[in-house]
Design an enzyme around this catalytic site. Structure first.
Site, mmCIF file in Angstrom:
data_model
loop_
_atom_site.group_PDB
_atom_site.id
_atom_site.type_symbol
_atom_site.label_atom_id
_atom_site.label_comp_id
_atom_site.label_asym_id
_atom_site.label_seq_id
_atom_site.Cartn_x
_atom_site.Cartn_y
_atom_site.Cartn_z
ATOM 1 N N GLU A 12 -2.809 8.138 8.733
ATOM 2 C CA GLU A 12 -1.282 8.027 8.894
ATOM 3 C C GLU A 12 -0.709 8.745 10.044
ATOM 4 O O GLU A 12 0.376 8.176 10.489
ATOM 5 C CB GLU A 12 -0.507 8.674 7.552
ATOM 6 C CG GLU A 12 -0.793 7.991 6.329
ATOM 7 C CD GLU A 12 -0.031 6.570 6.238
ATOM 8 O OE1 GLU A 12 1.086 6.470 6.762
ATOM 9 O OE2 GLU A 12 -0.445 5.606 5.752
ATOM 10 N N CYS A 23 -11.070 2.206 0.341
ATOM 11 C CA CYS A 23 -9.639 2.851 0.685
ATOM 12 C C CYS A 23 -9.052 1.975 1.761
ATOM 13 O O CYS A 23 -9.889 1.921 2.672
ATOM 14 C CB CYS A 23 -9.520 4.262 0.824
ATOM 15 S SG CYS A 23 -7.785 4.893 1.429
ATOM 16 N N ASP A 64 0.874 -1.355 0.092
ATOM 17 C CA ASP A 64 0.005 -0.007 0.134
ATOM 18 C C ASP A 64 0.786 1.216 0.022
ATOM 19 O O ASP A 64 2.096 0.977 0.022
ATOM 20 C CB ASP A 64 -0.799 -0.056 1.243
ATOM 21 C CG ASP A 64 -1.800 1.137 1.318
ATOM 22 O OD1 ASP A 64 -2.494 1.542 0.254
ATOM 23 O OD2 ASP A 64 -1.934 1.681 2.538
ATOM 24 N N SER A 65 0.440 2.509 -0.102
ATOM 25 C CA SER A 65 1.213 3.553 0.112
ATOM 26 C C SER A 65 1.721 3.862 1.403
ATOM 27 O O SER A 65 2.765 4.404 1.605
ATOM 28 C CB SER A 65 0.255 4.927 -0.467
ATOM 29 O OG SER A 65 -0.937 4.742 0.580
ATOM 30 N N CYS A 109 -4.391 -2.046 -1.553
ATOM 31 C CA CYS A 109 -4.726 -0.495 -1.901
ATOM 32 C C CYS A 109 -5.312 -0.644 -2.983
ATOM 33 O O CYS A 109 -5.215 -1.085 -4.107
ATOM 34 C CB CYS A 109 -3.278 -0.062 -2.011
ATOM 35 S SG CYS A 109 -3.370 1.922 -2.931
ATOM 36 N N HIS A 146 -7.132 2.489 4.155
ATOM 37 C CA HIS A 146 -6.944 3.331 5.194
ATOM 38 C C HIS A 146 -8.195 3.525 5.989
ATOM 39 O O HIS A 146 -8.437 3.605 7.366
ATOM 40 C CB HIS A 146 -6.511 4.674 5.114
ATOM 41 C CG HIS A 146 -5.290 4.692 4.640
ATOM 42 N ND1 HIS A 146 -4.460 4.447 3.542
ATOM 43 C CD2 HIS A 146 -4.096 5.210 5.354
ATOM 44 C CE1 HIS A 146 -3.245 4.746 3.324
ATOM 45 N NE2 HIS A 146 -2.676 5.064 4.561
#
Ligand code: DGL
Length: 270
Positions: free
Chosen positions: A153, A185, A11-12, A74, A187
């Site tokens: 994050e 998403c 993922d990012s 992701c 997250h």
């Protein structure tokens, strides 16, 4: 491809850890090799061809490290690069979007679903196309939620800031007769509490990762790639950016410490 190789996921940033949790629940004997491309976070604000280039590079790296399957943990990368990765890599590659659609179709009742996702996933039209591919006549109401990634994050999943972001982003969903919302998403499942608070108890919240972990188990069985019982599995976490920042966010989200290594994979091919 060796059955005792790890499952590669990426993922990012920390979002894909929601997928890791589901995979570990479903496949506790499997080793995990996770890559967080924190040097390029957030993916959701980048052009799709840029995300595709990063995803291909990461996929090749994970396979070079012995990954026997790659999970694109992701939605943005799935939207941008799943087909390219499946054509490029010599191992099974699974993404989130079709799994999210399958899971949503199991619970949706009234023909109108909400999808919360990144701007890039929305611009790619990934979810409406996947509903169409599944043969479902659905109205898909999409909402980009960029601040959610920043909050997660930073390890912030509760409190007034998270709640007011959820209120802002869920207005469109609340205004419509939507009974199912896909967390499009990886997250966002960390914010399920505040999202639930805003949309109320009657709307089904769908996390594609549950269905994805099931598909992965099925795929490993099909390919004879389940890891044999024996030594305990290993879990490794790699990042392209600052390892201590990732470890700190992960500690706040998972309530435990993980070891994080920085690797430079974007300078040279393996
Ligand atoms: N977690 C990612 C997704 O599922 C990417 C979020 C981002 O970097 O913008 O789309």
């Amino acid at each position: 491809m060796r059955a005792d190789g790890p499952i590669g996921l990426f993922d990012s940033g920390v979002g894909g850890l929601t997928v890791v949790s589901r995979v570990v629940q479903a496949l506790p004997h499997e080793s995990i090799l996770y890559f967080g491309d924190t040097a390029h976070l957030p993916y959701g604000m980048r052009p799709l061809d840029e995300v595709r280039a990063y995803a291909l590079r990461i996929g090749r790296y994970l396979v070079a490290q012995g990954a026997k399957a790659v999970v694109v943990a992701c939605n943005t990368s799935t939207a941008a690069a799943l087909e390219a990765m499946q054509a490029d890599l010599p191992v099974p590659v699974l993404g989130t979007v079709d799994c999210g659609v399958r899971a949503a179709l199991k619970v949706a009742r009234n023909g109108c679903v909400g999808v919360l996702a990144t701007q890039a996933t929305v611009l790619a039209g990934a979810y409406p196309r996947a509903f169409e591919r599944a043969g479902a006549r659905m109205e898909v109401v999409e909402q980009p939620c960029p601040e959610f990634v920043t909050l997660v994050e930073a390890g912030v999943t509760r409190g007034s800031e998270a709640l007011s972001a959820a209120e802002r982003y869920c207005t469109a969903v609340r205004a419509r007769a939507i009974d199912t919302v896909v967390l499009g998403c990886t997250h966002y499942p960390y914010l399920a509490g505040v999202i639930r608070q805003v949309i109320g108890p009657d709307v089904s919240l769908v996390d594609p990762a549950e269905e994805l972990a099931r598909s992965l188990a099925h795929r490993l069985d099909e390919c004879g790639l389940r890891r044999p019982d024996g030594d305990p599995p290993t879990h490794r976490y790699l990042v392209s950016g600052d390892p201590s920042a990732f470890a700190e966010s992960a500690r706040r989200l998972l309530c435990r410490d993980i070891a994080v290594e920085k690797v430079d994979i974007f300078d040279a091919e393996d």
